[in-house]
Scaffold this motif. Structure first.
Motif: not given
Length: 396
Positions: A391, A22-23, A385, A31, A28
């Motif tokens: 989400e 993701a990074r 997170a 996602t 995110s």
């Protein structure tokens, strides 16, 4: 069933975390989790698809377009509603028991699980106006007499209130003898288990009131013995409360016999109060439309433990505060709304079909809420997170 992509296995085998992917892609973690676990893409799906391929290849992974295929093709053969249930119904919303993982404890600085073995004294019991009414009704019945049925879904907090009642009686040194027949293996018919009969209840009362006396063998002699012991105990200043948990498993004949126990008296003084605790099936057995139990229905008050609903934030804030944590540091407002939505669904009020009226059903009971929140905290720690958002809740 979720459509898990082959990409997930590729990442696991390569030791490349979803958070790192993701990074690298500039999106995110939630996602990426949506894509990997459910094959659900954002609007810029084609661009993100290329980005994922480039990142994987840049990390030395020999991958192609096939990583975006569903890992188990049969996962797509499941059609919503094919089992007679809608995809948002209870079977897909309730989680198994979720403990707080060591990673989540470290990530959020939690030294105790807010939802596991969380009630050790009366201060740990969450009390809303609805719960306070049930709590006081149980105490008044035990102390002053009455016939009460406490009804609630699994995980609604019925057992906690029973424990709270007994602890309060002991803590306040109330002169109340509590009688709790064992309900292990109890069912409402002998084909499924062992039914609880009036004789077993009588034995439990005798054992609690006069532990040194052996119950008589015949029911007639046992009844006389029971009545005598209750009168003697009453004259010594004691009240008596029969509590039967899992009472939805009582057979109807035994429910009818409870009226006779309730009517035991000494002059104008009732000798025994009764509290039944059970799941919604108990309410059905005590329906005023059931002519078999009409004499019990006319004497028994039924109170229900409702779902948390509007009290969800208050409940979670209370539970986190009890372990020295701040709820707002763990869950954002959108995450709370998503938890409420995930544990609420609509169903047809009658037979399924188009144009049928619909009921909104809430599963926001303490046990279900605790399992879902712990699952969210565990996933948040896995993805790195800082908070649980909407989400992320959808991924649990």
């Amino acid at each position: 069933m979720s459509a898990v992509l082959k990409l997930k296995r590729v990442l696991i085998e390569a030791g490349f975390s979803q958070a790192a992917l993701a990074r690298a892609c500039g999106v995110s973690p939630a996602t990426i989790a949506q894509i990997v676990n459910h094959n659900q893409w954002p609007k810029a799906g084609l661009v993100l698809r290329e980005a994922i391929l480039l990142v994987c290849q840049g990390h030395g992974l020999s991958v192609g377009e096939d990583i975006f295929k569903v890992a188990d093709e049969c996962a797509n053969t499941h059609q919503p509603g094919s089992n007679g249930l809608e995809p948002t119904q209870e079977t897909e919303m309730l989680l198994r028991k979720q403990g707080l993982s060591p990673a989540a404890r470290r990530h959020f600085g939690l030294f105790r699980d807010p939802f596991s073995e969380d009630v050790s004294d009366q201060d740990d019991v969450f009390v809303s106006n609805d719960i306070r009414y049930v709590r006081e009704a149980m105490f008044a019945t035990a102390k002053h007499g009455g016939f009460l049925a406490v009804v609630g879904e699994s995980g609604a907090g019925k057992t906690t209130l029973r424990r709270d009642l007994i602890d309060r009686i002991n803590r306040e040194d109330q002169p109340v003898v509590v009688i709790e027949p064992y309900v292990l293996g109890m069912e409402d018919n002998d084909a499924k288990g062992k039914t609880m009969k009036a004789a077993s209840i009588a034995d439990a009362i005798i054992s609690a009131v006069a532990p040194l006396e052996n119950p008589r063998r015949s029911m007639e002699a046992k009844s006389r013995q029971l009545h005598r012991l209750l009168k003697e105990s009453r004259k010594a200043g004691y009240s008596h409360c029969l509590i039967i948990e899992e009472a939805h498993g009582l057979p109807v004949p035994t429910i009818k016999h409870l009226k006779r126990f309730f009517e035991l008296e000494d002059g104008f003084k009732k000798l025994l109060s009764i509290i039944l605790i059970g799941q919604p099936e108990l309410r059905a057995k005590l329906s005023e439309r059931n002519p078999e139990v009409r004499e019990v229905v006319q004497r028994c008050e039924v109170v229900e433990l409702p779902p948390l609903d509007s009290r969800l934030e208050e409940y979670l804030a209370f539970k986190f505060k009890r372990v020295g944590a701040d709820m707002s540091a763990m869950l954002d407002p959108a995450g709370l709304d998503a938890i409420r939505a995930k544990l609420t669904y609509s169903r047809s009020a009658s037979a399924p079909g188009r144009g049928q009226p619909r009921d909104t059903v809430s599963l926001l009971y303490p046990l279900a809420v605790g399992n879902l929140v712990n699952g969210c905290l565990n996933l948040a720690a896995e993805l790195g997170a800082p908070k649980v958002g909407a989400e992320l809740v959808k991924e649990v």
